[in-house]
Design an enzyme around this catalytic site. Structure first.
Site, short mmCIF file in Angstrom:
data_model
loop_
_atom_site.label_atom_id
_atom_site.label_comp_id
_atom_site.label_asym_id
_atom_site.label_seq_id
_atom_site.Cartn_x
_atom_site.Cartn_y
_atom_site.Cartn_z
N GLY A 1 -0.42 -14.47 -13.40
CA GLY A 1 -1.56 -14.42 -12.49
C GLY A 1 -2.13 -13.01 -12.39
CE LYS B 1 -2.48 -2.80 -0.42
NZ LYS B 1 -2.52 -4.26 -0.32
CB VAL C 1 -5.26 -9.71 -4.83
CG1 VAL C 1 -5.56 -8.42 -4.12
CG2 VAL C 1 -6.46 -10.62 -4.75
CG HIS D 1 -24.55 17.08 -0.13
ND1 HIS D 1 -24.55 16.37 -1.31
CD2 HIS D 1 -24.45 18.39 -0.47
CE1 HIS D 1 -24.49 17.22 -2.32
NE2 HIS D 1 -24.42 18.46 -1.83
NE ARG E 1 0.81 -15.22 0.92
CZ ARG E 1 2.10 -14.92 0.90
NH1 ARG E 1 2.68 -14.50 -0.21
NH2 ARG E 1 2.83 -15.04 1.99
P1 FAD Z 1 1.45 -14.35 8.18
O1 FAD Z 1 1.25 -12.90 8.08
O2 FAD Z 1 2.01 -15.07 7.02
O3 FAD Z 1 2.36 -14.57 9.47
C1 FAD Z 1 2.78 -15.83 9.86
C2 FAD Z 1 4.10 -15.66 10.56
O4 FAD Z 1 4.45 -16.90 11.17
C3 FAD Z 1 5.24 -15.32 9.62
O5 FAD Z 1 5.89 -14.16 10.06
C4 FAD Z 1 6.16 -16.54 9.67
O6 FAD Z 1 7.53 -16.19 9.60
C5 FAD Z 1 5.85 -17.10 11.05
N1 FAD Z 1 6.10 -18.52 11.16
C6 FAD Z 1 5.74 -19.50 10.29
N2 FAD Z 1 6.07 -20.71 10.78
C7 FAD Z 1 6.66 -20.48 11.97
C8 FAD Z 1 7.21 -21.33 12.97
N3 FAD Z 1 7.16 -22.66 12.85
N4 FAD Z 1 7.77 -20.76 14.07
C9 FAD Z 1 7.78 -19.42 14.23
N5 FAD Z 1 7.26 -18.57 13.33
C10 FAD Z 1 6.70 -19.10 12.22
N6 FAD Z 1 -4.41 -8.93 3.26
C11 FAD Z 1 -5.29 -7.95 3.53
O7 FAD Z 1 -6.22 -8.15 4.31
N7 FAD Z 1 -5.16 -6.71 2.94
C12 FAD Z 1 -4.16 -6.42 2.08
O8 FAD Z 1 -4.07 -5.31 1.58
C13 FAD Z 1 -3.22 -7.45 1.78
N8 FAD Z 1 -2.20 -7.21 0.93
C14 FAD Z 1 -1.30 -8.21 0.69
C15 FAD Z 1 -0.27 -7.93 -0.21
C16 FAD Z 1 0.66 -8.91 -0.51
C17 FAD Z 1 1.77 -8.60 -1.48
C18 FAD Z 1 0.56 -10.19 0.13
C19 FAD Z 1 1.58 -11.25 -0.15
C20 FAD Z 1 -0.45 -10.46 1.03
C21 FAD Z 1 -1.40 -9.47 1.30
N9 FAD Z 1 -2.47 -9.70 2.16
C22 FAD Z 1 -3.38 -8.71 2.41
C23 FAD Z 1 -2.64 -10.99 2.86
C24 FAD Z 1 -2.11 -10.90 4.29
O9 FAD Z 1 -0.77 -10.50 4.26
C25 FAD Z 1 -2.26 -12.23 4.96
O10 FAD Z 1 -3.60 -12.67 4.87
C26 FAD Z 1 -1.89 -12.13 6.44
O11 FAD Z 1 -0.56 -11.70 6.58
C27 FAD Z 1 -2.06 -13.51 7.10
O12 FAD Z 1 -1.74 -13.40 8.46
P2 FAD Z 1 -1.23 -14.67 9.27
O13 FAD Z 1 -0.92 -14.18 10.63
O14 FAD Z 1 -2.15 -15.80 9.10
O15 FAD Z 1 0.11 -15.12 8.54
P1 NAI Z 2 -4.84 -14.82 -6.25
O1 NAI Z 2 -5.45 -16.09 -5.86
O2 NAI Z 2 -5.50 -13.55 -5.93
O3 NAI Z 2 -4.61 -14.82 -7.83
C1 NAI Z 2 -3.86 -15.79 -8.47
C2 NAI Z 2 -4.19 -15.75 -9.95
O4 NAI Z 2 -3.24 -16.56 -10.62
C3 NAI Z 2 -5.57 -16.33 -10.25
O5 NAI Z 2 -6.27 -15.45 -11.10
C4 NAI Z 2 -5.26 -17.66 -10.92
O6 NAI Z 2 -6.22 -18.04 -11.87
C5 NAI Z 2 -3.92 -17.34 -11.58
N1 NAI Z 2 -3.10 -18.52 -11.86
C6 NAI Z 2 -2.91 -19.61 -11.08
N2 NAI Z 2 -2.06 -20.47 -11.68
C7 NAI Z 2 -1.71 -19.91 -12.86
C8 NAI Z 2 -0.87 -20.31 -13.93
N3 NAI Z 2 -0.21 -21.45 -13.91
N4 NAI Z 2 -0.74 -19.47 -14.98
C9 NAI Z 2 -1.40 -18.30 -15.04
N5 NAI Z 2 -2.22 -17.87 -14.05
C10 NAI Z 2 -2.37 -18.66 -12.98
O7 NAI Z 2 -3.35 -14.89 -5.66
P2 NAI Z 2 -2.23 -13.77 -5.47
O8 NAI Z 2 -2.46 -12.62 -6.36
O9 NAI Z 2 -0.95 -14.51 -5.54
O10 NAI Z 2 -2.47 -13.31 -3.98
C11 NAI Z 2 -2.47 -14.28 -2.94
C12 NAI Z 2 -3.42 -13.91 -1.87
O11 NAI Z 2 -2.87 -12.88 -1.07
C13 NAI Z 2 -4.75 -13.35 -2.33
O12 NAI Z 2 -5.65 -14.37 -2.71
C14 NAI Z 2 -5.21 -12.63 -1.13
O13 NAI Z 2 -5.78 -13.55 -0.24
C15 NAI Z 2 -3.92 -12.10 -0.55
N6 NAI Z 2 -3.75 -10.71 -0.97
C16 NAI Z 2 -4.68 -9.81 -0.57
C17 NAI Z 2 -4.59 -8.50 -0.96
C18 NAI Z 2 -5.65 -7.55 -0.56
O14 NAI Z 2 -6.43 -7.89 0.32
N7 NAI Z 2 -5.71 -6.36 -1.14
C19 NAI Z 2 -3.47 -8.01 -1.77
C20 NAI Z 2 -2.57 -9.06 -2.16
C21 NAI Z 2 -2.71 -10.35 -1.74
#
Ligand code: FAD
Ligand code: NAI
Length: 474
Positions: free
Chosen positions: A189, A60, A192, A453, A281
């Site tokens: 892909g 973000k 998102v 508004h 993921r």
């Molecule tokens: P994680 O955030 O993955 O945290 C798990 C933690 O556990 C990690 O730090 C890991 O190192 C640790 N861990 C794992 N195994 C062990 C172990 N055995 N011992 C000790 N530590 C361990 N979601 C939104 O809602 N809004 C967004 O805008 C958004 N944007 C995103 C953008 C990107 C690029 C990505 C990749 C994801 C985004 N997400 C977003 C998804 C969001 O980041 C995840 O849903 C969220 O972080 C999940 O939280 P969690 O606590 O389950 O896991």
């Molecule tokens: P995603 O599930 O949003 O999108 C993956 C895309 O890749 C899908 O459209 C799928 O059809 C495509 N795909 C899968 N295999 C493929 C292949 N072999 N070739 C071409 N296309 C293929 O997953 P993404 O973007 O990796 O994000 C992972 C997750 O992280 C999201 O689902 C979301 O839960 C979280 N996230 C949330 C955000 C938010 O809340 N704003 C921002 C970023 C991530």
């Protein structure tokens, strides 16, 4: 002797750190294990998980920086503001992002101190049963816990045979830190991450090509939203999104990547300077010692839980990305709170039907509840009200009238079943719809609320009125 706690949380992301704080607030002795240093200069494990370190927060920050730059070129001229020469310094942009990440991750350490949560740096795993309840090891040290909350999160899914070096081929980690703007960026892909990070690098000057396997764009969204998003992202913003692609060989050379793929029966080839793989993921359960204690993991790798995040083992819970449901930070946080409250004997609850989604592109896309297509395929009769932001004086003033609000209500009861927004500030506007759904409100309830508004939220009001075919300004 092993350290002993009422509650040990494994994983310090949004699911884990929130569970730890809430459990401590409820009077338990709590520890939280975290192993990943992410980009910590001293190599010490950092709290905040994917979200704070390499997910929500850094993405973000870059989305805002790149949008500001884009507005200088394409947004301000309509306001009569001319900028002779606009340029950006990528180092400063990345530095700002890192500063925000460092501040927030350190902030969680502060919250742990304030709430007396012990931070256990190191990898956590189950070693057996006994003693106070569960025996664990964190960073090689024995730890005992009466209750365990697993919150180990997820990592990027890799393409088989395509190693991620985060230089030429990146997942979310590399794609948030490119040291130069790639001339040609390939993305696998159009989900998102593909759309959010594709937008960042496109706005900064990269030519972006996204290869998507599915024939439909944004299949999870309401079709009206996907259609509008497709129009804006492709025709207006120039993202080259190719649907229905089947990938062939992907070769990373010394200075670029070649992706062979086929589409509509034709073989094609994409040459790019860098490639981002964003195809979903996978949950983190390796090395957790699940087999040592018989913790059940399903065929897709998620820890098996019931509707209250209880695993198949007594006093062991799992929350966040490592369990079923949307992989969203706020979903994990709500589950963390629920589980801590259940451990305290309270009635913890998460309403999975009212979890909002937001895609932080421009325009933003946000929704809660079901799509019109889902509802109709389930045989539910619905009435929809859809009103464009072009009907809003505030949107005109902002200079951004893209998109609309669509409210979907049950035709018989008028209860709101889904709300879909594409447009400026959709991420904030959706909250009203979440409240409506949480309290089982009707479209008439929204229609009878006074909306300030001029605000964009008036379009939510109008869309609710439009369900009953009585919008006032459209
Ligand atoms: P994680 O955030 O993955 O945290 C798990 C933690 O556990 C990690 O730090 C890991 O190192 C640790 N861990 C794992 N195994 C062990 C172990 N055995 N011992 C000790 N530590 C361990 N979601 C939104 O809602 N809004 C967004 O805008 C958004 N944007 C995103 C953008 C990107 C690029 C990505 C990749 C994801 C985004 N997400 C977003 C998804 C969001 O980041 C995840 O849903 C969220 O972080 C999940 O939280 P969690 O606590 O389950 O896991
Ligand atoms: P995603 O599930 O949003 O999108 C993956 C895309 O890749 C899908 O459209 C799928 O059809 C495509 N795909 C899968 N295999 C493929 C292949 N072999 N070739 C071409 N296309 C293929 O997953 P993404 O973007 O990796 O994000 C992972 C997750 O992280 C999201 O689902 C979301 O839960 C979280 N996230 C949330 C955000 C938010 O809340 N704003 C921002 C970023 C991530």
């Amino acid at each position: 002797m092993a350290k002993s706690f009422d509650v040990v949380v494994i994983g310090g992301g949004p699911g884990g750190y929130v569970a730890a704080i809430r459990a401590a607030q409820l009077g338990f002795s709590v520890a939280c294990a975290e192993s990943n240093p992410y980009a910590d200069p001293k190599g010490e494990p950092r709290l905040g998980g994917t979200c704070l370190n390499v997910g929500c927060i850094p993405s973000k920050a870059l989305l805002q920086s790149s949008e500001n730059y884009h507005l200088l070129h394409d947004g301000f001229a309509q306001h009569g503001i001319r900028v002779k020469e606009a340029s950006f310094d990528l180092g400063t942009m990345l530095g700002r992002k890192e500063k925000i990440v460092t501040q927030l991750t350190a902030g969680i350490r502060g919250l742990f101190r304030k709430n007396k949560v012990a931070f256990l740096p190191g990898h956590g795993r189950f070693t057996g049963r006994g003693g106070a309840g569960w025996q664990l090891e964190v960073g090689g040290e024995p730890v005992e816990a009466k209750h365990v909350i697993v919150a180990t999160g997820s990592r990027a899914r890799a393409l088989p045979g395509v190693p991620v070096d985060n230089v030429l081929v990146s997942d979310n980690v590399g794609a948030l830190s490119f040291d130069t703007v790639p001339g040609r960026l390939g993305i696998i892909g159009s989900g998102v991450i593909g759309l959010e990070l594709g937008s960042v690098w496109k706005r900064l000057g990269a030519e972006v090509v996204i290869l998507e396997a599915l024939p439909n764009f944004l299949a999870a969204c309401d079709e009206a939203v996907s259609r509008e998003a497709w129009k804006v992202f492709t025709a207006k913003q120039g993202l080259d999104i190719r649907l229905g692609c089947t990938l062939g060989e992907i070769k990373a050379g010394t200075s670029g990547v070649t992706v062979a793929y086929s589409r509509d029966g034709k073989d094609e080839r994409l040459e790019c300077d860098r490639l981002v793989v964003s195809i979903g993921r996978v949950p983190n359960t390796e090395g957790l010692g699940a087999e040592a204690v018989g913790l059940r993991i399903d065929a897709r790798g998620f820890i098996e839980v019931d509707g209250h995040c209880r695993t198949t083992l007594p006093n062991v819970y799992a929350v966040g990305d490592v369990v079923r449901g949307p992989m969203l930070a706020h979903k994990g946080m709500e589950e963390g709170v629920m589980v801590a409250e259940l451990i305290a004997g309270q009635a913890g609850h998460v309403n999975y039907d009212a979890i909002p989604w937001v895609i932080y592109t421009s325009p933003e896309i946000a929704w809660v509840g079901k799509t019109e297509q889902q509802l109709r395929s389930e045989g539910v009769e619905v009435r929809c009200g859809q009103v464009p932001f072009a009907a809003s004086g505030r949107a005109m003033g902002l200079g951004d009238t893209t998109g609309f609000v669509k409210v979907i209500a049950d035709a018989k009861t008028d209860r709101v079943l889904g709300v879909h927004v594409i447009g400026a500030n959709a991420s904030e506007l959706i909250s009203e719809a979440v409240v409506a759904m949480e309290f089982a409100a009707s479209s008439e309830d929204i229609a009878r609320i006074s909306h300030a508004h001029p605000t964009l939220s008036e379009i939510m009001h109008e869309a609710a009125l439009a369900v009953d075919k009585r919008p006032l300004h459209f």
